[in-house]
Scaffold this active site. Structure first.
Site, short mmCIF file in Angstrom:
data_model
loop_
_atom_site.label_atom_id
_atom_site.label_comp_id
_atom_site.label_asym_id
_atom_site.label_seq_id
_atom_site.Cartn_x
_atom_site.Cartn_y
_atom_site.Cartn_z
CE LYS A 34 -2.00 -1.17 3.95
NZ LYS A 34 -1.35 -2.47 4.25
NE ARG A 73 -4.83 -1.53 9.88
CZ ARG A 73 -3.78 -1.03 9.25
NH1 ARG A 73 -3.82 0.17 8.76
NH2 ARG A 73 -2.69 -1.76 9.13
NE ARG A 81 7.70 -2.19 6.27
CZ ARG A 81 6.39 -2.26 6.43
NH1 ARG A 81 5.60 -1.80 5.48
NH2 ARG A 81 5.88 -2.80 7.51
NE ARG A 135 5.76 -0.12 10.24
CZ ARG A 135 4.68 -0.34 9.49
NH1 ARG A 135 4.58 0.23 8.30
NH2 ARG A 135 3.71 -1.10 9.93
NE ARG A 187 1.97 -4.94 11.10
CZ ARG A 187 3.11 -4.68 10.48
NH1 ARG A 187 4.27 -5.03 11.03
NH2 ARG A 187 3.11 -4.06 9.33
P1 AP5 Z 1 4.83 -1.63 1.87
O1 AP5 Z 1 4.48 -0.80 0.68
O2 AP5 Z 1 5.58 -0.97 2.96
O3 AP5 Z 1 3.51 -2.38 2.41
P2 AP5 Z 1 2.26 -1.82 3.20
O4 AP5 Z 1 1.06 -2.45 2.58
O5 AP5 Z 1 2.30 -0.33 3.29
O6 AP5 Z 1 2.52 -2.54 4.60
P3 AP5 Z 1 2.43 -1.99 6.07
O7 AP5 Z 1 3.21 -2.93 6.92
O8 AP5 Z 1 2.80 -0.53 6.15
O9 AP5 Z 1 0.91 -2.17 6.35
P4 AP5 Z 1 0.24 -2.20 7.70
O10 AP5 Z 1 -1.17 -2.07 7.24
O11 AP5 Z 1 0.55 -3.34 8.56
O12 AP5 Z 1 0.88 -0.98 8.51
P5 AP5 Z 1 0.35 0.50 8.84
O13 AP5 Z 1 1.54 1.38 8.92
O14 AP5 Z 1 -0.78 0.87 7.96
O15 AP5 Z 1 5.64 -2.92 1.34
C1 AP5 Z 1 6.23 -3.84 2.24
C2 AP5 Z 1 7.64 -4.22 1.76
O16 AP5 Z 1 7.52 -5.02 0.58
C3 AP5 Z 1 8.51 -3.02 1.39
O17 AP5 Z 1 9.83 -3.27 1.77
C4 AP5 Z 1 8.41 -2.94 -0.15
O18 AP5 Z 1 9.60 -2.43 -0.73
C5 AP5 Z 1 8.15 -4.40 -0.54
N1 AP5 Z 1 7.23 -4.53 -1.66
C6 AP5 Z 1 6.13 -3.76 -1.91
N2 AP5 Z 1 5.49 -4.17 -3.03
C7 AP5 Z 1 6.19 -5.24 -3.48
C8 AP5 Z 1 6.05 -6.12 -4.61
N3 AP5 Z 1 5.01 -5.97 -5.48
N4 AP5 Z 1 6.95 -7.11 -4.77
C9 AP5 Z 1 7.99 -7.27 -3.87
N5 AP5 Z 1 8.20 -6.46 -2.81
C10 AP5 Z 1 7.30 -5.46 -2.61
O19 AP5 Z 1 -0.23 0.28 10.32
C11 AP5 Z 1 0.61 -0.03 11.41
C12 AP5 Z 1 -0.21 -0.20 12.67
O20 AP5 Z 1 -0.88 1.04 12.97
C13 AP5 Z 1 -1.35 -1.22 12.60
O21 AP5 Z 1 -0.88 -2.53 12.89
C14 AP5 Z 1 -2.31 -0.68 13.66
O22 AP5 Z 1 -1.87 -1.01 14.96
C15 AP5 Z 1 -2.19 0.82 13.49
N6 AP5 Z 1 -3.18 1.39 12.54
C16 AP5 Z 1 -2.91 2.00 11.34
N7 AP5 Z 1 -4.04 2.39 10.75
C17 AP5 Z 1 -5.06 2.04 11.58
C18 AP5 Z 1 -6.48 2.17 11.51
N8 AP5 Z 1 -7.08 2.74 10.45
N9 AP5 Z 1 -7.21 1.64 12.54
C19 AP5 Z 1 -6.63 1.07 13.61
N10 AP5 Z 1 -5.28 0.92 13.74
C20 AP5 Z 1 -4.51 1.41 12.74
MG MG Z 2 2.52 1.02 4.88
#
Ligand code: AP5
Ligand code: MG
Length: 215
Positions: free
Chosen positions: A13, A88, A127, A161, A172
């Site tokens: 994402k 979410r 990552r 992270r 997660r």
């Molecule tokens: P990346 O693009 O970083 O993936 P991502 O989908 O952004 O993954 P996240 O880990 O950021 O998602 P998340 O939803 O767990 O975390 P968030 O910060 O939102 O890609 C991952 C890796 O793969 C990178 O190294 C990239 O280079 C590589 N890659 C990407 N695409 C690729 C491909 N096609 N092929 C190969 N490699 C690839 O949330 C964190 C925490 O915050 C949550 O756990 C929760 O506690 C809280 N939180 C956030 N939002 C909310 C909400 N709305 N409600 C409640 N809690 C929330």
């Molecule tokens: Mg992300």
């Protein structure tokens, strides 16, 4: 144009939102990034969010809904936004509908990034990001062009992270399947849900998203 990128942790994402922001100018609204900034601030809310995130659980809906509503009102979101990590839960999705209606805004596409759970742990544990500008990288899939130097800002400082370890990733993923995946039928029923192959190479995923937003 206003979009949602939906998908489990590590689906890509953030990677795709950064590319769309750079090319089309819609602003990336990552609730995860916003929460990490709150954690860094050390406020009581930050301390609470920190322990929830380290446990791989979700921060309460009311906190997230207020955070995103305020962020959408900021001037840079007027030209369009990409929601990355929100909504979410079904409660968040319903609140988003209400707030967009109140603000006179439309949701154009909800794009699900379909990925295999088995690939996600490798993606997440490899990552890292630039500590200065936040550009995302991966130990195997996306290294900086010049070793130890950010492609975008030239910084030599990188970070990982606190929740990017195998144990928290499992939690997660569980939260995604139990609490977030029920959003998919919610949007499918309203005819706005599209899918891309999140297992494809990063450039190919971008192409698939561009086909949707240009349609
Ligand atoms: P990346 O693009 O970083 O993936 P991502 O989908 O952004 O993954 P996240 O880990 O950021 O998602 P998340 O939803 O767990 O975390 P968030 O910060 O939102 O890609 C991952 C890796 O793969 C990178 O190294 C990239 O280079 C590589 N890659 C990407 N695409 C690729 C491909 N096609 N092929 C190969 N490699 C690839 O949330 C964190 C925490 O915050 C949550 O756990 C929760 O506690 C809280 N939180 C956030 N939002 C909310 C909400 N709305 N409600 C409640 N809690 C929330
Ligand atoms: Mg992300």
């Amino acid at each position: 144009m206003n979009l949602i990128l939906l998908g489990p942790p590590g689906a890509g994402k953030g990677t795709q939102a950064q590319r769309l922001q750079a090319k089309y100018g819609m602003v990336q609204l990552s609730t995860g990034d916003m929460l990490r900034a709150v954690v860094k601030s050390g406020t009581p809310l930050g301390q609470k969010a920190d322990s929830i995130m380290k446990a791989g659980q979700l921060v309460p809906d009311e906190v997230m809904i207020e955070m995103i509503s305020n962020r959408i009102d900021e001037p840079d979101a007027k030209g369009g936004f990409i929601l990355d990590g929100f909504p979410r839960t079904v409660v968040q999705a319903e609140a988003l509908d209400r707030m967009l209606e109140e603000k006179g805004l439309k949701l154009h596409h909800v794009i699900e990034m379909v990925v295999d759970d088995t690939a996600l742990t490798e993606r997440i544990t490899g990552r890292f990001t630039c500590a200065k500008c936040g550009t995302g990288y991966h130990d195997s899939f996306k290294r900086p062009a010049v070793e130890n130097t950010c492609d975008v800002c030239g910084s030599h400082e990188f970070m990982r992270r606190a929740d990017d370890n195998a144990e928290t990733v499992g939690k997660r993923l569980e939260a995604y399947h139990k609490q977030t995946a029920p959003i998919l039928p919610y949007y499918a029923g309203r005819g706005v849900l599209k899918q891309v192959d999140g297992m494809a190479e990063i450039d190919e995923v971008t192409r698939q998203i561009e086909t949707i937003i240009q349609s």
